[in-house]
Design an enzyme around this catalytic site. Structure first.
Site, PDB file in Angstrom:
ATOM      1  CE  LYS A 277      58.538  65.870  72.067  1.00  0.00           C
ATOM      2  NZ  LYS A 277      59.022  64.494  72.207  1.00  0.00           N
TER       3      LYS A 277
ATOM      4  NE  ARG B 122      57.342  62.329  65.737  1.00  0.00           N
ATOM      5  CZ  ARG B 122      56.594  63.259  66.328  1.00  0.00           C
ATOM      6  NH1 ARG B 122      57.128  64.150  67.132  1.00  0.00           N
ATOM      7  NH2 ARG B 122      55.290  63.274  66.118  1.00  0.00           N
TER       8      ARG B 122
HETATM    9  C1  8Y7 Z   1      57.863  61.905  69.998  1.00  0.00           C
HETATM   10  C2  8Y7 Z   1      57.130  61.053  69.168  1.00  0.00           C
HETATM   11  C3  8Y7 Z   1      55.851  62.679  69.837  1.00  0.00           C
HETATM   12  C4  8Y7 Z   1      59.216  61.582  70.271  1.00  0.00           C
HETATM   13  C5  8Y7 Z   1      58.925  59.654  68.857  1.00  0.00           C
HETATM   14  C6  8Y7 Z   1      55.582  66.019  70.080  1.00  0.00           C
HETATM   15  C7  8Y7 Z   1      54.789  60.950  68.337  1.00  0.00           C
HETATM   16  C8  8Y7 Z   1      54.865  65.057  70.917  1.00  0.00           C
HETATM   17  N1  8Y7 Z   1      57.048  62.931  70.395  1.00  0.00           N
HETATM   18  N2  8Y7 Z   1      57.651  59.934  68.596  1.00  0.00           N
HETATM   19  N3  8Y7 Z   1      55.878  61.546  69.087  1.00  0.00           N
HETATM   20  N4  8Y7 Z   1      59.704  60.444  69.667  1.00  0.00           N
HETATM   21  N5  8Y7 Z   1      59.493  58.556  68.325  1.00  0.00           N
HETATM   22  O1  8Y7 Z   1      55.956  67.074  70.681  1.00  0.00           O
HETATM   23  O2  8Y7 Z   1      59.944  62.249  71.007  1.00  0.00           O
HETATM   24  O3  8Y7 Z   1      55.781  65.858  68.889  1.00  0.00           O
HETATM   25  S1  8Y7 Z   1      54.381  63.603  70.030  1.00  0.00           S
END
Ligand code: 8Y7
Length: 304
Positions: free
Chosen positions: A238, A272
């Protein structure tokens, strides 16, 4: 996290740390890794690469081999400024991938969606978890989630993806506002029939937050422990890493691993990430320090 036990899974010996995810039982007695599988043509870091079903399957297979416990499949880009997609478009992208991951790999699949139709279909297709960056706030999403019987990740965000990075501002320390929002949202979800033992919480790094907000949120992430629910964090590649280190997306792994170790120390249960193998090492190393001992099998070849 105290007890996330569902009465329906009392057969497990360490049941206080197990989360029922459809036909999978997710052991959260140590931190787990969720591998990101984007099926959007415009996702910001690996966009377009996994559109083909075969590519998606191979990528997921590799993440599982590297120790991912969960594969998070997303069909709508939530990147700042991304264009919204229709629920049919999202379903067309996500459904074949979820189905194949379940059938061919028996994977624990999380579906990254805010859309009630996709939530409903996810349960039917054998997914084990719903990951909603809008915390089920879309019309119909909460009831669809309740009906699915699956656990849900409720994430904090400020604004919508189209405008959330324009001028993020908080009146009080961000970790308090985030915790207060999650407490409120959990109560609303429980009132609609979503049981507490099906809820995972997420502070939502990068969603309506400046770099300073994100750094502080991680520093004080232990605040979320008071909610006694599993905590998921997403910081992989990020812009908070990019801005601190001056690195483009493809050079943010080392920065991300540092954040991973800090998140594990502050109680993160699910990480994640894009880079599963390296993250598994970082997680297992940080966990060994916290445990003052090594259990070399942790997170290895673990499909739950
Ligand atoms: C997150 C996310 C994204 C996060 C959860 C990226 C779908 C942007 N970020 N879901 N999703 N937490 N739970 O950089 O921080 O992956 S999308």
């Amino acid at each position: 996290m105290k007890s996330i036990q569902d009465a329906s899974s009392t057969q497990s010996p360490a049941n206080a740390f197990h989360l029922r995810c459809g036909r999978h039982l997710l052991d959260l007695s140590f931190p787990r890794v969720m591998g990101i599988l984007n099926v959007t043509p415009d996702s910001f870091s690996d966009g377009g690469q996994h559109v083909a079903l075969d590519d998606a399957l191979r990528h997921a297979e590799r993440m599982l081999a590297e120790g991912a416990a969960i594969i998070d499949v997303g069909g709508e880009s939530t990147r700042p400024g991304a264009e919204p997609v229709s629920s049919q478009q999202e379903l067309d992208r996500v459904a074949p991938v979820v189905e194949a991951l379940v059938r061919e790999l028996d994977a624990l699949v999380s579906v990254d969606t805010s859309c009630p139709e996709v939530i409903r279909e996810a349960g039917e297709l054998g997914a084990g978890m719903i990951n909603d960056v809008r915390a089920l706030e879309r019309e119909g999403a909460l009831l669809a989630a309740v009906g699915s019987g699956l656990p849900v990740c409720l994430m904090h965000r400020q604004g919508e993806p189209q405008n959330m990075q324009q001028a993020p501002a908080y009146q009080r320390p961000i970790e308090e506002e985030v915790a207060d929002y999650l407490v409120r949202r959990i109560a609303e979800c429980e009132a609609s029939g979503l049981r507490r033992n099906r809820i995972i919480i997420d502070p939502g790094f990068g969603f309506g937050k400046t770099v300073e907000h994100n750094l502080r949120l991680l520093k004080y992430m232990e605040t979320l422990q008071a909610l006694e629910l599993p905590v998921l964090v997403g910081m992989s590649r990020k812009s908070m890493i990019g801005k601190v280190l001056g690195r483009p997306i493809e050079e943010r792994l080392a920065g991300g691993l540092a954040l991973t170790a800090m998140a594990v120390e502050r109680g993160a249960n699910i990480l994640r990430v894009h880079d599963v193998g390296d993250t598994v090492d970082a997680v297992n190393m940080a966990w060994a320090v916290l445990q003052e001992g090594c259990e070399p099998s942790l997170n290895k070849e673990s499909n739950v």
